[in-house]
Design a protein around this motif. Structure first.
Motif, PDB file in Angstrom:
ATOM      1  N   UNK A 101      33.991  40.519  36.374  1.00 30.98           N
ATOM      2  CA  UNK A 101      33.311  38.773  35.374  1.00 30.98           C
ATOM      3  C   UNK A 101      34.963  38.187  35.350  1.00 30.98           C
ATOM      4  N   UNK A 102      34.569  36.667  36.204  1.00 36.52           N
ATOM      5  CA  UNK A 102      35.015  35.304  35.865  1.00 36.52           C
ATOM      6  C   UNK A 102      34.854  34.410  34.794  1.00 36.52           C
ATOM      7  N   UNK A 103      34.993  34.089  33.816  1.00 37.88           N
ATOM      8  CA  UNK A 103      33.950  33.019  33.247  1.00 37.88           C
ATOM      9  C   UNK A 103      35.022  32.356  33.168  1.00 37.88           C
ATOM     10  N   UNK A 104      34.568  30.656  32.842  1.00 31.44           N
ATOM     11  CA  UNK A 104      35.586  29.525  32.499  1.00 31.44           C
ATOM     12  C   UNK A 104      35.290  29.209  31.327  1.00 31.44           C
ATOM     13  N   UNK A 118      38.553  36.707  32.436  1.00 31.82           N
ATOM     14  CA  UNK A 118      38.561  38.004  32.978  1.00 31.82           C
ATOM     15  C   UNK A 118      38.033  39.268  32.646  1.00 31.82           C
ATOM     16  N   UNK A 119      36.904  40.172  32.900  1.00 33.73           N
ATOM     17  CA  UNK A 119      36.628  41.429  32.136  1.00 33.73           C
ATOM     18  C   UNK A 119      36.304  42.090  33.319  1.00 33.73           C
ATOM     19  N   UNK A 120      36.522  42.963  33.490  1.00 35.76           N
ATOM     20  CA  UNK A 120      36.095  44.411  34.557  1.00 35.76           C
ATOM     21  C   UNK A 120      34.851  45.352  33.866  1.00 35.76           C
ATOM     22  N   UNK A 121      33.663  45.437  34.521  1.00 37.29           N
ATOM     23  CA  UNK A 121      33.395  46.425  33.798  1.00 37.29           C
ATOM     24  C   UNK A 121      32.651  47.763  34.587  1.00 37.29           C
ATOM     25  N   UNK A 122      32.592  49.141  34.054  1.00 37.11           N
ATOM     26  CA  UNK A 122      32.074  50.215  35.552  1.00 37.11           C
ATOM     27  C   UNK A 122      30.160  49.225  35.360  1.00 37.11           C
ATOM     28  N   UNK A 123      30.524  50.745  36.224  1.00 31.94           N
ATOM     29  CA  UNK A 123      28.832  51.034  36.796  1.00 31.94           C
ATOM     30  C   UNK A 123      27.915  51.302  35.581  1.00 31.94           C
ATOM     31  N   UNK A 124      28.401  51.570  34.270  1.00 30.32           N
ATOM     32  CA  UNK A 124      27.623  51.248  33.121  1.00 30.32           C
ATOM     33  C   UNK A 124      27.125  50.082  32.208  1.00 30.32           C
ATOM     34  N   UNK A 125      28.277  49.598  32.110  1.00 28.06           N
ATOM     35  CA  UNK A 125      28.888  47.936  32.369  1.00 28.06           C
ATOM     36  C   UNK A 125      29.475  48.086  30.967  1.00 28.06           C
ATOM     37  N   UNK A 126      30.013  49.006  30.889  1.00 31.98           N
ATOM     38  CA  UNK A 126      31.296  49.482  29.371  1.00 31.98           C
ATOM     39  C   UNK A 126      32.541  48.100  30.158  1.00 31.98           C
ATOM     40  N   UNK A 127      33.036  47.439  29.357  1.00 31.19           N
ATOM     41  CA  UNK A 127      34.376  47.256  30.070  1.00 31.19           C
ATOM     42  C   UNK A 127      35.720  48.119  29.886  1.00 31.19           C
ATOM     43  N   UNK A 132      42.370  37.299  29.482  1.00 28.28           N
ATOM     44  CA  UNK A 132      42.298  35.676  29.691  1.00 28.28           C
ATOM     45  C   UNK A 132      42.828  35.473  30.492  1.00 28.28           C
ATOM     46  N   UNK A 133      42.917  34.545  31.816  1.00 27.48           N
ATOM     47  CA  UNK A 133      43.717  33.927  33.024  1.00 27.48           C
ATOM     48  C   UNK A 133      43.958  32.402  33.361  1.00 27.48           C
TER      49      UNK A 133
END
Length: 139
Positions: A101-104, A118-127, A132-133
């Protein structure tokens, strides 16, 4: 190839998501590309003796997918990746489906730069990865 978004086409709060599946093949290809053959990633017997009790994907694999998203999807082609902070919060296992997930967060038009969460979550919604980029979108 089509250019990506220009800074004038981006808005604070705008988000983009991309999903990918962590497979045996992806982990092996990443190991070959980077030279990171840590048995934690490649040897099930070895990994069972660690705190994770199973093989885990390279942390930088998720960061690499973030890079791919920035350069090909959002903001897209022509984007220059300037910096990235990263925190690895949870392990990523074979078979996990990861959502990037990328958010401005901020637009800096005079410098043609954008600050992105910049965030990566697994299939259980856990970060599993957060950071940040800073990018320079296509001009």
């Amino acid at each position: 190839m089509k250019d990506g978004l220009k800074i004038s086409q981006m808005r604070v709060g705008q988000t983009h998501e991309h999903k990918f599946l962590v497979t045996e093949e992806v982990i092996e290809l990443f190991a070959r590309a980077t030279g990171d053959f840590n048995p934690l990633h490649l040897d099930e017997e070895y990994a069972r003796k660690t705190i994770f009790k199973a093989r885990v994907a390279h942390g930088m694999l998720s960061v690499g997918v973030i890079s791919g998203v920035l350069g090909t999807q959002f903001p897209g082609p022509g984007t220059i990746y300037l910096s990235q902070t990263v925190r690895f919060l949870k392990p990523v296992f074979l078979g996990d489906e990861i959502t990037v997930r990328v958010k401005v967060l901020e637009l800096i038009p005079d410098k043609k730069r954008a600050r992105l969460e910049t965030t990566c979550l697994n299939q259980n919604g856990q970060v599993v990865v957060s950071g940040e980029a800073q990018v320079m979108p296509s001009s």
